[in-house]
Design a protein around this motif. Structure first.
Motif, PDB file in Angstrom:
ATOM      1  N   LEU A 132       0.849  -1.190   0.000  1.00 25.82           N
ATOM      2  CA  LEU A 132       0.000   0.000   0.000  1.00 25.82           C
ATOM      3  C   LEU A 132       0.884   1.239   0.000  1.00 25.82           C
ATOM      4  O   LEU A 132       2.030   1.186   0.408  1.00 25.82           O
ATOM      5  CB  LEU A 132      -0.904  -0.024   1.238  1.00 25.82           C
ATOM      6  N   PRO A 133       0.400   2.377  -0.502  1.00 18.99           N
ATOM      7  CA  PRO A 133      -0.981   2.651  -0.924  1.00 18.99           C
ATOM      8  C   PRO A 133      -1.345   1.904  -2.211  1.00 18.99           C
ATOM      9  O   PRO A 133      -0.478   1.493  -2.975  1.00 18.99           O
ATOM     10  CB  PRO A 133      -0.985   4.157  -1.142  1.00 18.99           C
ATOM     11  N   ALA A 134      -2.639   1.779  -2.424  1.00 14.62           N
ATOM     12  CA  ALA A 134      -3.146   1.099  -3.604  1.00 14.62           C
ATOM     13  C   ALA A 134      -2.746   1.849  -4.875  1.00 14.62           C
ATOM     14  O   ALA A 134      -2.603   3.076  -4.869  1.00 14.62           O
ATOM     15  CB  ALA A 134      -4.670   0.980  -3.525  1.00 14.62           C
ATOM     16  N   VAL A 135      -2.551   1.092  -5.931  1.00 16.62           N
ATOM     17  CA  VAL A 135      -2.189   1.682  -7.227  1.00 16.62           C
ATOM     18  C   VAL A 135      -3.208   1.258  -8.282  1.00 16.62           C
ATOM     19  O   VAL A 135      -3.992   0.333  -8.089  1.00 16.62           O
ATOM     20  CB  VAL A 135      -0.772   1.245  -7.659  1.00 16.62           C
ATOM     21  N   HIS A 136      -3.160   1.939  -9.414  1.00 15.52           N
ATOM     22  CA  HIS A 136      -4.029   1.617 -10.549  1.00 15.52           C
ATOM     23  C   HIS A 136      -3.507   0.326 -11.177  1.00 15.52           C
ATOM     24  O   HIS A 136      -2.431   0.282 -11.771  1.00 15.52           O
ATOM     25  CB  HIS A 136      -3.973   2.762 -11.555  1.00 15.52           C
ATOM     26  N   THR A 137      -4.271  -0.750 -11.051  1.00 10.86           N
ATOM     27  CA  THR A 137      -3.837  -2.044 -11.539  1.00 10.86           C
ATOM     28  C   THR A 137      -5.043  -2.767 -12.137  1.00 10.86           C
ATOM     29  O   THR A 137      -6.022  -2.134 -12.563  1.00 10.86           O
ATOM     30  CB  THR A 137      -3.153  -2.839 -10.394  1.00 10.86           C
ATOM     31  N   SER A 138      -4.998  -4.085 -12.190  1.00  8.37           N
ATOM     32  CA  SER A 138      -6.080  -4.849 -12.807  1.00  8.37           C
ATOM     33  C   SER A 138      -6.169  -6.216 -12.151  1.00  8.37           C
ATOM     34  O   SER A 138      -5.151  -6.781 -11.730  1.00  8.37           O
ATOM     35  CB  SER A 138      -5.810  -5.011 -14.305  1.00  8.37           C
ATOM     36  N   TYR A 139      -7.389  -6.740 -12.068  1.00 10.34           N
ATOM     37  CA  TYR A 139      -7.597  -8.073 -11.498  1.00 10.34           C
ATOM     38  C   TYR A 139      -8.556  -8.836 -12.390  1.00 10.34           C
ATOM     39  O   TYR A 139      -9.706  -8.438 -12.559  1.00 10.34           O
ATOM     40  CB  TYR A 139      -8.160  -7.984 -10.077  1.00 10.34           C
ATOM     41  N   ARG A 216     -13.045   2.436  -7.647  1.00  7.77           N
ATOM     42  CA  ARG A 216     -12.999   0.991  -7.376  1.00  7.77           C
ATOM     43  C   ARG A 216     -11.873   0.736  -6.376  1.00  7.77           C
ATOM     44  O   ARG A 216     -10.797   0.273  -6.725  1.00  7.77           O
ATOM     45  CB  ARG A 216     -12.764   0.214  -8.672  1.00  7.77           C
ATOM     46  N   LYS A 217     -12.125   1.050  -5.140  1.00  8.34           N
ATOM     47  CA  LYS A 217     -11.072   1.057  -4.120  1.00  8.34           C
ATOM     48  C   LYS A 217     -11.036  -0.260  -3.355  1.00  8.34           C
ATOM     49  O   LYS A 217     -11.966  -0.600  -2.632  1.00  8.34           O
ATOM     50  CB  LYS A 217     -11.293   2.235  -3.173  1.00  8.34           C
ATOM     51  N   PHE A 218      -9.930  -0.956  -3.525  1.00  5.25           N
ATOM     52  CA  PHE A 218      -9.733  -2.226  -2.833  1.00  5.25           C
ATOM     53  C   PHE A 218      -8.455  -2.106  -2.002  1.00  5.25           C
ATOM     54  O   PHE A 218      -8.254  -1.106  -1.344  1.00  5.25           O
ATOM     55  CB  PHE A 218      -9.737  -3.375  -3.844  1.00  5.25           C
ATOM     56  N   GLY A 219      -7.616  -3.103  -1.979  1.00  6.86           N
ATOM     57  CA  GLY A 219      -6.435  -3.021  -1.122  1.00  6.86           C
ATOM     58  C   GLY A 219      -6.769  -3.394   0.308  1.00  6.86           C
ATOM     59  O   GLY A 219      -7.377  -4.436   0.563  1.00  6.86           O
ATOM     60  N   LYS A 220      -6.392  -2.558   1.261  1.00  6.07           N
ATOM     61  CA  LYS A 220      -6.544  -2.874   2.680  1.00  6.07           C
ATOM     62  C   LYS A 220      -7.983  -3.246   3.017  1.00  6.07           C
ATOM     63  O   LYS A 220      -8.930  -2.568   2.632  1.00  6.07           O
ATOM     64  CB  LYS A 220      -6.105  -1.696   3.536  1.00  6.07           C
TER      65      LYS A 220
END
Length: 478
Positions: A132-139, A216-220
């Motif tokens: 973290l912090p979250a970054v612009h990525t893809s899943y 679209r906030k994910f991460g923690k």
């Protein structure tokens, strides 16, 4: 005399017609030979036109920026400082000497070649908070803000990871993999996992509702695993000679990137969704001399999932795979299933595919939620030892989650496979599962010998396959 003249005229006309027919056929044969040759000339041109990054002759040793090779000291700052110094100096090599170096995520910058000397091993932190912090990525084909990939570059140019060392993601049944929700990967009942509503179901809804990526906030607090190496929106990318092992999720994921070379890389990673290399919305990609021994597809060419793929609308195209060795995996070279923007111009040659744990050699998978198209797949000179299910599988009913039925009908066309030997094909020689409303057309098989298939072919809702010198279990296919 008149009768003799008439007979002579008829014979002359017949011979002239025969000669013209033979000339025409000869021209057609030459045309076929030229067109086949042109296909592989196109592959050669794609390779020749790819820009492989070059770097200044400047060295930046991470130990000079504070790195300690004890396997326990967190060297995140040392990597960050060495990469920044290299970038600011106009580029060069960031050297990782022999030894074990623990770190959090590594973010590459333009004109930087991260080079692992032989005997160097980069160990990635097991603490999710380090990503973290979250970054612009893809899943799985959907963009989002999430944990940083272990090695990440966002909109950079001329980047590389090279050398004879190893990147060890340290994912296992105690770290990252339990989030898949599968007991065989360490998940225990009552623990959080990706299938819970706040994870994948939430991301799927955001995709359907066209929620902006920034929201679209994910991460923690979420359980969506990061990819291993992800150049996102990059130009001129090189991955050469390194080894990747113990990946949390997809291993190499060049997304929205152009001019990508993957050369001599070893992927030895058997976790959940451990695809070897997944070009997505990618153009001009050359994958060669690699070993793939994976927990999922060896190579899977993608272009976004459902609405996200249709929103981005960038097909993956001009992809050449050659001289690679595929061992364990769900498929050798695969298109899909996240394929909503389409795939075109894929060339595969001079590869070996052989393992009791390799399910298929060539595979295309999609459904009517994905839609998309595959146009132009050319496969030549492949040796297949053993696969579980089929040498070739095309499936337009692919689905491992909930309902996979929608209104976007796939189009699969212009598939050419030739000069392939299969010793043990498993369940089927050829398996094609089409569907009404979709199109599977112009599939061509030439000079192919398939042995050991329990069933020669199963083909439904598709145009007939064109066979030329093809035998399955000793029987010639017509």
């Amino acid at each position: 005399m008149k009768k003799l003249l008439l007979v002579f005229t008829i014979i002359t006309a017949f011979m002239a017609c025969k000669t013209n027919t033979e000339k025409k056929k000869k021209k057609e044969d030459i045309k076929d030979e030229i067109s086949e040759s042109d296909v592989w000339k196109k592959a050669d041109k794609i390779i020749a036109d790819i820009t492989v990054p070059q770097f200044q002759d400047q060295l930046f040793d991470i130990t000079e920026y504070g790195a300690v090779a004890d396997g326990t000291t967190n060297n995140s700052e040392a990597f960050k400082k060495a990469i920044a110094a290299c970038n600011e100096a106009g580029g060069g090599k960031v050297i990782v000497p022999e030894g074990k170096y623990l770190t959090g995520p590594i973010h590459l910058k333009s004109n930087v070649n991260l080079h692992l000397n032989e005997g160097a091993e980069v160990l990635f932190s097991k603490d999710a908070n380090d990503y973290l912090p979250a970054v612009h990525t893809s899943y799985e084909g959907v963009e989002l803000m999430n944990y940083s990939p272990l090695i990440y570059a966002f909109e950079q140019e001329n980047i590389a990871v090279t050398g004879k060392g190893t990147f060890n993601g340290q994912a296992d049944n105690d770290n990252w993999w339990p989030w898949s929700g599968a007991e065989r990967y360490g998940h225990k009942e009552g623990e959080a996992h990706q299938k819970q509503d706040h994870n994948l179901p939430a991301l799927r809804r955001m995709n359907e509702e066209n929620t902006p990526v920034s929201e679209r906030k994910f991460g923690k607090g979420h359980q969506l695993r990061p990819t291993f190496f992800q150049p996102f929106g990059c130009e001129n990318v090189l991955v050469k000679d390194v080894t990747f092992t113990n990946a949390p999720f997809w291993v190499m994921h060049p997304i929205k990137s152009n001019n990508v070379t993957v050369d001599g890389v070893t992927v030895n990673s058997h976790g959940p969704n451990n695809d070897g290399c997944d070009p997505e919305y990618a153009k001009n990609v050359h994958i060669k001399n690699c070993l793939f021994n994976t927990g999922d597809d060896c190579i899977a060419i993608k272009s976004g999932r459902n609405n996200d793929g249709r929103r981005v609308a960038i097909p993956s195209e001009n992809i050449v795979v050659e001289d690679c060795n595929m061992k364990d995996g769900h498929g050798g070279v695969v298109m899909g299933s996240e394929i909503s923007a389409g795939v075109r111009n894929v060339f595969v040659r001079n590869c070996t595919m052989d393992s009791p744990n390799l399910d298929r050699a060539i595979r295309i998978k999609t459904n009517t939620l994905r839609g998309g198209f595959v146009d132009g797949v050319y496969v030549k000179n492949i040796e297949v030892g053993q696969v579980k299910e089929a040498m070739l599988k095309v499936n337009l009913h692919y689905g491992i989650y909930d309902n996979q039925e929608g209104e976007f009908f796939p189009n699969i066309s212009n598939i050419y496979l030739e000069d392939i030997n299969v010793e043990n094909a498993g369940k089927y020689g050829i398996l094609i599962i089409g569907r009404e409303g979709s199109k599977i057309s112009n599939i061509n098989l030439k000079n192919i010998t398939i042995k050991g298939a329990e069933t020669t072919t199963k083909i439904t809702d598709a145009d007939p396959v064109n066979y030329e010198n093809v035998t399955i279990n000793g029987s010639k296919m017509e």
